[in-house]
Write a protein that holds these residues in place. Sequence first.
Motif, PDB file in Angstrom:
ATOM      1  N   MET A   1     -49.584  54.520  20.850  1.00  0.00           N
ATOM      2  CA  MET A   1     -50.841  55.234  20.857  1.00  0.00           C
ATOM      3  C   MET A   1     -50.652  56.522  21.653  1.00  0.00           C
ATOM      4  SD  MET A   1     -54.602  53.917  22.137  1.00  0.00           S
ATOM      5  CE  MET A   1     -54.252  53.731  23.851  1.00  0.00           C
ATOM      6  N   LYS A   2     -51.117  57.610  21.098  1.00  0.00           N
ATOM      7  CA  LYS A   2     -51.051  58.903  21.771  1.00  0.00           C
ATOM      8  C   LYS A   2     -52.457  59.504  21.810  1.00  0.00           C
ATOM      9  CE  LYS A   2     -46.323  59.993  20.362  1.00  0.00           C
ATOM     10  NZ  LYS A   2     -45.647  59.571  21.527  1.00  0.00           N
ATOM     11  N   LEU A   3     -52.850  59.979  22.993  1.00  0.00           N
ATOM     12  CA  LEU A   3     -54.156  60.606  23.176  1.00  0.00           C
ATOM     13  C   LEU A   3     -53.965  61.916  23.917  1.00  0.00           C
ATOM     14  CD1 LEU A   3     -56.099  57.454  24.440  1.00  0.00           C
ATOM     15  CD2 LEU A   3     -56.172  58.408  22.138  1.00  0.00           C
ATOM     16  N   GLU A   4     -54.821  62.890  23.607  1.00  0.00           N
ATOM     17  CA  GLU A   4     -54.766  64.193  24.270  1.00  0.00           C
ATOM     18  C   GLU A   4     -56.125  64.522  24.864  1.00  0.00           C
ATOM     19  OE1 GLU A   4     -53.752  67.096  21.318  1.00  0.00           O
ATOM     20  OE2 GLU A   4     -51.713  66.355  21.090  1.00  0.00           O
ATOM     21  N   SER A   5     -56.110  65.097  26.062  1.00  0.00           N
ATOM     22  CA  SER A   5     -57.364  65.589  26.643  1.00  0.00           C
ATOM     23  C   SER A   5     -57.660  66.959  26.043  1.00  0.00           C
ATOM     24  CB  SER A   5     -57.235  65.721  28.170  1.00  0.00           C
ATOM     25  OG  SER A   5     -56.429  66.844  28.502  1.00  0.00           O
ATOM     26  N   LYS A   6     -58.859  67.424  26.319  1.00  0.00           N
ATOM     27  CA  LYS A   6     -59.175  68.810  25.974  1.00  0.00           C
ATOM     28  C   LYS A   6     -58.321  69.699  26.864  1.00  0.00           C
ATOM     29  CE  LYS A   6     -63.880  67.313  25.427  1.00  0.00           C
ATOM     30  NZ  LYS A   6     -64.807  66.820  26.415  1.00  0.00           N
ATOM     31  N   LYS A   7     -58.025  70.907  26.410  1.00  0.00           N
ATOM     32  CA  LYS A   7     -57.306  71.861  27.249  1.00  0.00           C
ATOM     33  C   LYS A   7     -58.284  72.433  28.260  1.00  0.00           C
ATOM     34  CE  LYS A   7     -53.838  72.984  23.835  1.00  0.00           C
ATOM     35  NZ  LYS A   7     -53.224  74.005  23.003  1.00  0.00           N
ATOM     36  N   THR A   8     -57.835  72.563  29.497  1.00  0.00           N
ATOM     37  CA  THR A   8     -58.681  73.024  30.592  1.00  0.00           C
ATOM     38  C   THR A   8     -58.078  74.260  31.231  1.00  0.00           C
ATOM     39  OG1 THR A   8     -59.315  70.742  31.059  1.00  0.00           O
ATOM     40  CG2 THR A   8     -59.706  72.341  32.791  1.00  0.00           C
ATOM     41  N   ILE A   9     -58.921  75.258  31.478  1.00  0.00           N
ATOM     42  CA  ILE A   9     -58.475  76.477  32.157  1.00  0.00           C
ATOM     43  C   ILE A   9     -58.677  76.295  33.663  1.00  0.00           C
ATOM     44  CG2 ILE A   9     -58.798  78.968  32.412  1.00  0.00           C
ATOM     45  CD1 ILE A   9     -57.843  78.202  29.613  1.00  0.00           C
ATOM     46  N   VAL A  10     -57.626  76.568  34.416  1.00  0.00           N
ATOM     47  CA  VAL A  10     -57.674  76.493  35.878  1.00  0.00           C
ATOM     48  C   VAL A  10     -57.425  77.898  36.422  1.00  0.00           C
ATOM     49  CG1 VAL A  10     -56.609  75.471  37.922  1.00  0.00           C
ATOM     50  CG2 VAL A  10     -56.803  74.122  35.828  1.00  0.00           C
ATOM     51  N   ASN A  11     -58.258  78.345  37.344  1.00  0.00           N
ATOM     52  CA  ASN A  11     -58.127  79.699  37.901  1.00  0.00           C
ATOM     53  C   ASN A  11     -57.078  79.761  39.002  1.00  0.00           C
ATOM     54  OD1 ASN A  11     -60.068  80.864  36.196  1.00  0.00           O
ATOM     55  ND2 ASN A  11     -61.689  80.076  37.499  1.00  0.00           N
ATOM     56  N   LYS A  12     -55.914  79.249  38.691  1.00  0.00           N
ATOM     57  CA  LYS A  12     -54.749  79.271  39.579  1.00  0.00           C
ATOM     58  C   LYS A  12     -53.523  79.509  38.705  1.00  0.00           C
ATOM     59  CE  LYS A  12     -56.858  77.801  43.387  1.00  0.00           C
ATOM     60  NZ  LYS A  12     -57.014  78.543  44.586  1.00  0.00           N
ATOM     61  N   PHE A 104     -48.924  49.751  22.493  1.00  0.00           N
ATOM     62  CA  PHE A 104     -49.834  48.623  22.632  1.00  0.00           C
ATOM     63  C   PHE A 104     -50.004  47.951  21.281  1.00  0.00           C
ATOM     64  CE2 PHE A 104     -51.274  52.078  25.427  1.00  0.00           C
ATOM     65  CZ  PHE A 104     -51.046  51.481  26.651  1.00  0.00           C
ATOM     66  N   ASN A 105     -50.310  46.652  21.298  1.00  0.00           N
ATOM     67  CA  ASN A 105     -50.606  45.995  20.028  1.00  0.00           C
ATOM     68  C   ASN A 105     -51.944  46.526  19.514  1.00  0.00           C
ATOM     69  OD1 ASN A 105     -52.837  44.366  20.989  1.00  0.00           O
ATOM     70  ND2 ASN A 105     -51.347  42.971  21.918  1.00  0.00           N
ATOM     71  N   ALA A 106     -52.233  46.304  18.266  1.00  0.00           N
ATOM     72  CA  ALA A 106     -53.404  46.896  17.619  1.00  0.00           C
ATOM     73  C   ALA A 106     -54.710  46.501  18.311  1.00  0.00           C
ATOM     74  CB  ALA A 106     -53.453  46.494  16.145  1.00  0.00           C
ATOM     75  N   MET A 107     -54.818  45.257  18.723  1.00  0.00           N
ATOM     76  CA  MET A 107     -56.043  44.788  19.367  1.00  0.00           C
ATOM     77  C   MET A 107     -56.249  45.489  20.710  1.00  0.00           C
ATOM     78  SD  MET A 107     -58.512  42.763  18.925  1.00  0.00           S
ATOM     79  CE  MET A 107     -59.530  41.440  19.489  1.00  0.00           C
ATOM     80  N   MET A 108     -55.187  45.557  21.517  1.00  0.00           N
ATOM     81  CA  MET A 108     -55.260  46.219  22.819  1.00  0.00           C
ATOM     82  C   MET A 108     -55.577  47.702  22.629  1.00  0.00           C
ATOM     83  SD  MET A 108     -54.987  46.068  26.115  1.00  0.00           S
ATOM     84  CE  MET A 108     -53.952  44.802  26.781  1.00  0.00           C
ATOM     85  N   ALA A 109     -54.895  48.362  21.692  1.00  0.00           N
ATOM     86  CA  ALA A 109     -55.118  49.790  21.443  1.00  0.00           C
ATOM     87  C   ALA A 109     -56.582  50.053  21.091  1.00  0.00           C
ATOM     88  CB  ALA A 109     -54.200  50.280  20.329  1.00  0.00           C
ATOM     89  N   MET A 110     -57.160  49.191  20.279  1.00  0.00           N
ATOM     90  CA  MET A 110     -58.552  49.359  19.870  1.00  0.00           C
ATOM     91  C   MET A 110     -59.491  49.232  21.080  1.00  0.00           C
ATOM     92  SD  MET A 110     -60.410  47.358  16.744  1.00  0.00           S
ATOM     93  CE  MET A 110     -60.757  45.872  17.649  1.00  0.00           C
ATOM     94  N   MET A 111     -59.161  48.321  21.986  1.00  0.00           N
ATOM     95  CA  MET A 111     -60.021  48.087  23.152  1.00  0.00           C
ATOM     96  C   MET A 111     -59.926  49.217  24.185  1.00  0.00           C
ATOM     97  SD  MET A 111     -59.481  43.987  23.795  1.00  0.00           S
ATOM     98  CE  MET A 111     -59.408  44.284  25.531  1.00  0.00           C
ATOM     99  N   ILE A 112     -58.753  49.798  24.358  1.00  0.00           N
ATOM    100  CA  ILE A 112     -58.571  50.761  25.449  1.00  0.00           C
ATOM    101  C   ILE A 112     -58.640  52.222  25.022  1.00  0.00           C
ATOM    102  CG2 ILE A 112     -57.236  49.120  26.824  1.00  0.00           C
ATOM    103  CD1 ILE A 112     -54.707  50.663  26.037  1.00  0.00           C
ATOM    104  N   LYS A 113     -58.625  52.488  23.733  1.00  0.00           N
ATOM    105  CA  LYS A 113     -58.604  53.882  23.266  1.00  0.00           C
ATOM    106  C   LYS A 113     -59.790  54.688  23.804  1.00  0.00           C
ATOM    107  CE  LYS A 113     -58.183  56.824  19.250  1.00  0.00           C
ATOM    108  NZ  LYS A 113     -58.039  56.923  17.811  1.00  0.00           N
TER     109      LYS A 113
END
Length: 131
Positions: A1-12, A104-113
Amino acid sequence: MKLESKKTIVNKSAQETFNFLNNVENFKALMPENISKFEVLDNDKFLFALKGMPEIVLKRKETKEPSQIVLGAAGGKLDFSLTANITELEANNSEVQLLFAGEFNAMMAMMIKGPISKFIDTLAENMPKAV
């Protein structure tokens, strides 16, 4: 399973953002409001728990200064990684995106996604204020 957050701009700069994220103690400032426990175990390892969830230990596995930090599960039953990709936009602006990857197995992936997607988005959303 692969997940990505939104891209965030940091003023640094990318280097300043990298330095902040490379210090595991700073992850406390990024955590969601429903955090019930946060403890630094070592200079490259920390433990946290969200209300109603088991404790998770993350350890810094790899760094590519100033563009990437990889944290991974340190023990436990689940093997996953959380990667922060940092891109320099300008001298005092960088962009951060968090990537979660785990087998993760399919059941676990579904629960934690859903909860994990929300978690990494919260970390990313808190970054501009915390860094």
